[in-house]
Each structure stands twice: as C-alpha cells, then as structure tokens.
Motif scaffolding. Sequence first.
Motif, PDB file in Angstrom:
ATOM      1  N   GLY A  37      -3.251   9.745   2.012  1.00 50.45           N
ATOM      2  CA  GLY A  37      -3.248   9.786   0.555  1.00 50.45           C
ATOM      3  C   GLY A  37      -2.045  10.491  -0.027  1.00 50.45           C
ATOM      4  N   GLY A  38      -0.895  10.307   0.607  1.00 48.54           N
ATOM      5  CA  GLY A  38       0.352  10.811   0.058  1.00 48.54           C
ATOM      6  C   GLY A  38       1.115   9.694  -0.627  1.00 48.54           C
ATOM      7  N   LEU A  39       2.416   9.899  -0.812  1.00 48.78           N
ATOM      8  CA  LEU A  39       3.203   8.945  -1.581  1.00 48.78           C
ATOM      9  C   LEU A  39       3.299   7.588  -0.906  1.00 48.78           C
ATOM     10  CD1 LEU A  39       5.997  11.382  -2.773  1.00 48.78           C
ATOM     11  CD2 LEU A  39       4.432  10.112  -4.257  1.00 48.78           C
ATOM     12  N   THR A  40       3.512   7.543   0.418  1.00 47.24           N
ATOM     13  CA  THR A  40       3.615   6.245   1.084  1.00 47.24           C
ATOM     14  C   THR A  40       2.319   5.459   0.936  1.00 47.24           C
ATOM     15  OG1 THR A  40       5.188   7.115   2.705  1.00 47.24           O
ATOM     16  CG2 THR A  40       4.063   5.070   3.270  1.00 47.24           C
ATOM     17  N   GLY A  41       1.195   6.109   1.221  1.00 48.71           N
ATOM     18  CA  GLY A  41      -0.089   5.424   1.133  1.00 48.71           C
ATOM     19  C   GLY A  41      -0.409   4.952  -0.265  1.00 48.71           C
ATOM     20  N   LEU A  42      -0.141   5.785  -1.249  1.00 49.40           N
ATOM     21  CA  LEU A  42      -0.466   5.413  -2.632  1.00 49.40           C
ATOM     22  C   LEU A  42       0.461   4.315  -3.148  1.00 49.40           C
ATOM     23  CD1 LEU A  42      -1.275   8.978  -3.928  1.00 49.40           C
ATOM     24  CD2 LEU A  42      -2.876   7.045  -3.887  1.00 49.40           C
ATOM     25  N   GLY A 386       9.290   2.626   2.183  1.00 47.97           N
ATOM     26  CA  GLY A 386       8.484   2.560   3.390  1.00 47.97           C
ATOM     27  C   GLY A 386       7.204   1.771   3.192  1.00 47.97           C
ATOM     28  N   ALA A 387       6.578   1.944   2.033  1.00 47.57           N
ATOM     29  CA  ALA A 387       5.364   1.183   1.732  1.00 47.57           C
ATOM     30  C   ALA A 387       5.667  -0.311   1.673  1.00 47.57           C
ATOM     31  CB  ALA A 387       4.774   1.660   0.410  1.00 47.57           C
ATOM     32  N   LEU A 388       6.781  -0.669   1.057  1.00 40.82           N
ATOM     33  CA  LEU A 388       7.159  -2.082   0.981  1.00 40.82           C
ATOM     34  C   LEU A 388       7.407  -2.669   2.367  1.00 40.82           C
ATOM     35  CD1 LEU A 388       9.549  -1.953  -2.089  1.00 40.82           C
ATOM     36  CD2 LEU A 388       7.444  -3.284  -1.952  1.00 40.82           C
ATOM     37  N   VAL A 389       8.088  -1.906   3.226  1.00 40.13           N
ATOM     38  CA  VAL A 389       8.332  -2.381   4.586  1.00 40.13           C
ATOM     39  C   VAL A 389       7.009  -2.593   5.315  1.00 40.13           C
ATOM     40  CG1 VAL A 389       9.289  -1.779   6.842  1.00 40.13           C
ATOM     41  CG2 VAL A 389      10.622  -1.351   4.775  1.00 40.13           C
ATOM     42  N   GLY A 390       6.082  -1.620   5.191  1.00 41.41           N
ATOM     43  CA  GLY A 390       4.786  -1.758   5.843  1.00 41.41           C
ATOM     44  C   GLY A 390       4.039  -2.999   5.388  1.00 41.41           C
ATOM     45  N   LEU A 391       4.067  -3.263   4.094  1.00 42.49           N
ATOM     46  CA  LEU A 391       3.386  -4.448   3.576  1.00 42.49           C
ATOM     47  C   LEU A 391       4.089  -5.730   4.028  1.00 42.49           C
ATOM     48  CD1 LEU A 391       2.570  -3.206  -0.043  1.00 42.49           C
ATOM     49  CD2 LEU A 391       0.995  -3.383   1.900  1.00 42.49           C
ATOM     50  N   ASP A 392       5.422  -5.712   4.086  1.00 39.85           N
ATOM     51  CA  ASP A 392       6.160  -6.864   4.610  1.00 39.85           C
ATOM     52  C   ASP A 392       5.747  -7.164   6.050  1.00 39.85           C
ATOM     53  OD1 ASP A 392       7.615  -7.255   2.293  1.00 39.85           O
ATOM     54  OD2 ASP A 392       9.406  -6.219   3.020  1.00 39.85           O
ATOM     55  N   LEU A 393       5.658  -6.113   6.866  1.00 44.24           N
ATOM     56  CA  LEU A 393       5.321  -6.299   8.276  1.00 44.24           C
ATOM     57  C   LEU A 393       3.908  -6.853   8.436  1.00 44.24           C
ATOM     58  CD1 LEU A 393       6.882  -3.040   9.775  1.00 44.24           C
ATOM     59  CD2 LEU A 393       7.779  -5.360   9.960  1.00 44.24           C
ATOM     60  N   LEU A 394       2.974  -6.359   7.626  1.00 40.96           N
ATOM     61  CA  LEU A 394       1.608  -6.870   7.709  1.00 40.96           C
ATOM     62  C   LEU A 394       1.542  -8.334   7.284  1.00 40.96           C
ATOM     63  CD1 LEU A 394      -0.449  -3.834   6.356  1.00 40.96           C
ATOM     64  CD2 LEU A 394      -0.394  -4.680   8.703  1.00 40.96           C
ATOM     65  N   ALA A 395       2.345  -8.708   6.298  1.00 37.77           N
ATOM     66  CA  ALA A 395       2.361 -10.087   5.822  1.00 37.77           C
ATOM     67  C   ALA A 395       3.206 -11.002   6.708  1.00 37.77           C
ATOM     68  CB  ALA A 395       2.888 -10.139   4.390  1.00 37.77           C
ATOM     69  N   ARG A 396       3.904 -10.402   7.675  1.00 39.17           N
ATOM     70  CA  ARG A 396       4.768 -11.144   8.597  1.00 39.17           C
ATOM     71  C   ARG A 396       5.801 -11.985   7.855  1.00 39.17           C
ATOM     72  NH1 ARG A 396       0.809 -12.843  13.666  1.00 39.17           N
ATOM     73  NH2 ARG A 396      -0.418 -10.916  13.642  1.00 39.17           N
ATOM     74  N   ARG A 397       6.347 -11.391   6.804  1.00 39.32           N
ATOM     75  CA  ARG A 397       7.348 -12.125   6.032  1.00 39.32           C
ATOM     76  C   ARG A 397       8.724 -11.522   6.296  1.00 39.32           C
ATOM     77  NH1 ARG A 397       4.172 -10.259   0.838  1.00 39.32           N
ATOM     78  NH2 ARG A 397       4.653  -8.032   0.818  1.00 39.32           N
ATOM     79  N   PRO A 398       9.682 -12.318   6.663  1.00 40.13           N
ATOM     80  CA  PRO A 398      11.047 -11.808   6.854  1.00 40.13           C
ATOM     81  C   PRO A 398      11.685 -11.506   5.499  1.00 40.13           C
ATOM     82  CG  PRO A 398      10.998 -14.179   7.181  1.00 40.13           C
ATOM     83  CD  PRO A 398       9.572 -13.749   6.969  1.00 40.13           C
ATOM     84  N   THR A 399      12.167 -10.308   5.335  1.00 37.06           N
ATOM     85  CA  THR A 399      12.813  -9.904   4.090  1.00 37.06           C
ATOM     86  C   THR A 399      14.104  -9.171   4.421  1.00 37.06           C
ATOM     87  OG1 THR A 399      11.727  -7.738   3.999  1.00 37.06           O
ATOM     88  CG2 THR A 399      10.538  -9.602   3.004  1.00 37.06           C
ATOM     89  N   GLU A 400      14.868  -8.892   3.402  1.00 37.65           N
ATOM     90  CA  GLU A 400      16.081  -8.103   3.587  1.00 37.65           C
ATOM     91  C   GLU A 400      15.748  -6.753   4.202  1.00 37.65           C
ATOM     92  OE1 GLU A 400      20.117  -7.514   0.984  1.00 37.65           O
ATOM     93  OE2 GLU A 400      18.221  -7.172  -0.039  1.00 37.65           O
ATOM     94  N   ARG A 401      14.568  -6.221   3.840  1.00 40.37           N
ATOM     95  CA  ARG A 401      14.159  -4.933   4.400  1.00 40.37           C
ATOM     96  C   ARG A 401      13.849  -5.044   5.889  1.00 40.37           C
ATOM     97  NH1 ARG A 401      11.656  -4.992  -0.800  1.00 40.37           N
ATOM     98  NH2 ARG A 401       9.917  -6.199   0.059  1.00 40.37           N
ATOM     99  N   THR A 402      13.059  -6.046   6.271  1.00 44.33           N
ATOM    100  CA  THR A 402      12.617  -6.114   7.667  1.00 44.33           C
ATOM    101  C   THR A 402      13.731  -6.529   8.619  1.00 44.33           C
ATOM    102  OG1 THR A 402      11.822  -8.397   7.382  1.00 44.33           O
ATOM    103  CG2 THR A 402      10.247  -6.615   6.995  1.00 44.33           C
ATOM    104  N   ARG A 403      14.836  -7.055   8.092  1.00 44.61           N
ATOM    105  CA  ARG A 403      15.965  -7.420   8.949  1.00 44.61           C
ATOM    106  C   ARG A 403      16.868  -6.230   9.276  1.00 44.61           C
ATOM    107  NH1 ARG A 403      15.617 -12.290   5.825  1.00 44.61           N
ATOM    108  NH2 ARG A 403      17.020 -11.447   4.232  1.00 44.61           N
ATOM    109  N   LEU A 404      16.636  -5.086   8.640  1.00 48.00           N
ATOM    110  CA  LEU A 404      17.475  -3.912   8.863  1.00 48.00           C
ATOM    111  C   LEU A 404      17.308  -3.371  10.283  1.00 48.00           C
ATOM    112  CD1 LEU A 404      16.769  -2.020   5.525  1.00 48.00           C
ATOM    113  CD2 LEU A 404      18.976  -3.033   6.184  1.00 48.00           C
ATOM    114  N   GLY A 405      18.399  -2.870  10.848  1.00 42.29           N
ATOM    115  CA  GLY A 405      18.311  -2.217  12.145  1.00 42.29           C
ATOM    116  C   GLY A 405      17.388  -1.017  12.117  1.00 42.29           C
ATOM    117  N   MET A 406      17.354  -0.287  11.007  1.00 39.19           N
ATOM    118  CA  MET A 406      16.474   0.867  10.874  1.00 39.19           C
ATOM    119  C   MET A 406      15.016   0.469  11.008  1.00 39.19           C
ATOM    120  SD  MET A 406      16.318   3.670   7.771  1.00 39.19           S
ATOM    121  CE  MET A 406      15.755   2.523   6.520  1.00 39.19           C
TER     122      MET A 406
END
Length: 457
Positions: A37-42, A386-406
């Motif tokens: 229940g911190g910033l990432t989760g909310l 970070g929240a956006l990346v997590g949601l992208d990964l769950l949705a299995r959608r390739p985005t500019e975020r999920t293509r990052l080396g980080m």
Amino acid sequence: MIGDAAPRVFWTDRPGAPGPWEPLRGHTTADLLIVGGGLTGLWAAVLAKQENPACDVVLVEQRSIAYGASGRNGGFISDSLTHGLAHGAWLWPGEIETLLALGRANLAAIAAFVAEHGIDADLRLVGKTTVAVAPYQVEELRQAEKLHRAHGEDAVFLDRDEMCADVDSPTYLGGLRLRGTGGLVDPAALTWGLARVAERLGVRIHEGTEVTGLARAWAGVEVRTRSRGVVNAGQVLLATNAFPPALRRLRAFVLPVWDYVLVTEPLSPAQWESIGWRERQGLTDAGNRFHYYRPTADGRILWGGYDAVYNFGGGGSEQREATHRRLARHFFETFPQLHGVRFTHRWGGMIDSTSRFTPFFGTAMGGRVAYALGYTGLGVGASRFGALVGLDLLARRPTERTRLGMVRRHPVPFPPEPLRWPVVELTRQALARADENEGRRGPWLRLLDRFGVGFDS
C-alpha cells in the motif's frame, strides 16, 4: 540536541489519513491483487481502474497506507528513472534519451494527476541543488553541468560566492542548480491522496493484511494472508519495496538499507533570512555519503541521509541514537547561524536498494505475477513508472517501457548471509575512504564499477 525530538515520522504525525480499512478475512476473488500500500501499489491500482473500470482490483497492505518508505522519505520527487542522469548514461548510454523522455513524461503526468484530483501534497517542481563540500567535488559539479546541458536540461554551476548567495553555509564550495528536473512533495499526502482516488474508483483496500504465500491456482494465483484471508486472483502485482517479497527468489536482489531523518521546529523569519534559500528547493551533498535536506510547507527543515546502514539479516530499528546525533551535529556545522534550533521529529526507515541502484522488474508463475522493486531512494516519482511497467508485463503488451534494458535485465544479486553483511560493510568503508581521499576510488570500488555493481544510499 535531539532530546526534544519525538520518535515519529513528521509526514504522518498529523490527522487526515484515509481509512482505516479492515484486514482481509475469509475468501474473495479479484481480477488484480496488488500487494503493498505504498506509492507503487496505489499507482498501479489507480492506473488499472482508469484503464479498465470493470477490473476488480484488491489492494492489501501489511501495516497501513503510507507506513513504509512512501510515507517516511525526504519528500524529494525526481524525473530520473535511473538514480540520476550520470548513472543512467553510464549504465544504458544507448537508451538514455528514451529514459529521460519517459522520466519527464512520468513527472508531468504526476503533476497533472495531483492538480486534476485536488490532492494537497505541496508539490513544487522547483528542481534541486547539489552542493560541493570538498574541493574535488567542485570540478565534478562543473563536469556534471556540461552533461546535463548536453541533454537539454537547465543546469547552472554556481561558484562559492554564488552558492552562498543562494543558500548560505560556510561548508559550501560551489553548487549545481538544476531546474525543471523535479522538486519537492509531501509524500504522505500524495500517498493518502492516491488511496482516496483508488477507493473512489472502486479499489477494495485492506490494511493489516500480510501476504504469507502465493500458489498457482487453476484460474490464476491463490494468495494467503496472516489475517486468515484468501484471494483467488487472476493476476498479482508485488509492490513491497524493501519489505521481504512474497517470492523468496526476489530477496537476493533487494538490500534493505536503513536511512535516518530529523526535522526542525519551524524557523522564524529572521532565521530564514540568515540562510537565504529563497527558492526553497531541495539540496544534497555531492559525496558518496551525502545529506539531503529541504524546507517543509510550514517552515521547518528536514535533514537526513549520510549514514546508510545495513544490519546483518536486513533488520533494523526506526530509531538510531548515534546516527540521529551525528545528523544533528552535521546540521549545525552546515548552518551554524541556526544554533539553538530544536528538532521536533526523528525517525528511520528502509530503502530498497539494488546492486545497480535502479529498480528491477519481471514476472513469475507463467506471467500471472509481476513485480516492481528496488527504487534505491528515488521512488517517489519513479513509482508511477514502475506501476506502469508492472501492468504492461501482466498484460503481456510490448511497450517502449518493456523494451528497456533496465526492464528486461535484472541487476546482479547480492550474496546471501553470512557473506552479505561483510561485503556490504567493506563497500561502505571503501566509499567513506573515497570521500576522504578526494573522491579517488580504491581497488574494491573499481572492481565493483567494472561489473556495474556497488552500494549507495
């Protein structure tokens, strides 16, 4: 010096917290369960509901909303996703422009969200100043000015007189003023505001609900809690910061580092006049062991950092007398004109550091579980990313975020105990020696640099 300081977190030591929400008991289902229940989760809860209002979102928090780092940090907010421009350019030189653009868009979206929902979080995008307190740091800041300008940022090097005309301290030898790259925020108010928005959107929130286990289920993931609750969720997002994640294998990547903070009583107009600080921006030292400090909305100074403490096994205490006394001594060395000012609050909390000082992401259980952890002290702004990346990964959608080396690659894991503590302590001592030796990094730090690992507060 700290005898009058209450052992409480300044940001949450006031009325106005939302809730309380009851612990989760019994059995329930959810499309998406968020742990933390911190910033990432909310942010994840709000963004998921905004994307799909029909999504059934449940959020569980072990303690209370804003209990962890989201409510007890220094209140700095940055557009950096990479622990600073120089660090990001070193780790991912081919992606740094993308990382900068994503970070700037992320901060702009936070500011727009706060304005749209009327969240009174004292968000002020006033940038920050890094100050040189040792001669070798002056040239480092001159070089940093060139790097920031090369990437289109408003950076101005200040010599000693210019720096002290801005904020007056006998310890300052120069400074780097950055505008437009972040600023200050009341972190608890931001977290509480997000919780209220999440609840209005239909997110079911449960405090006092510690997750004890995850297991595959026929339709998703079965999540059990210490409060005798069970959630059958289609998907799960782990956002537990430095607290032990429910997936044990992730613990090798997260180092819980304890950081400590003091807050003064409100200063008088004459006291403020004695130090200047008219832009009321945040400040940090340029060394490996650095202080961070900033004004609050009611005219106090928050002062923290320097000691970054890792205890054997990762545990620690919210109060550490030796560190709080050291912080108080350093405060009055920096601002001797404030001699006699009292401290009203003192506390400590955990930072979820990684070996590369940046967050890491991934999935487990066939993509049904995602995680975003390891912000290393710069999570107030980056948590939304970070929240956006997590949601992208769950949705299995390739985005500019999920293509990052980080995002695609994990940092080097930390060794397990009993080896972890001596390795971290060796690194801390090496960083201290570098500060005392004009910034020159010894053999151990050079070895860590070679492999892109190390330790930072």
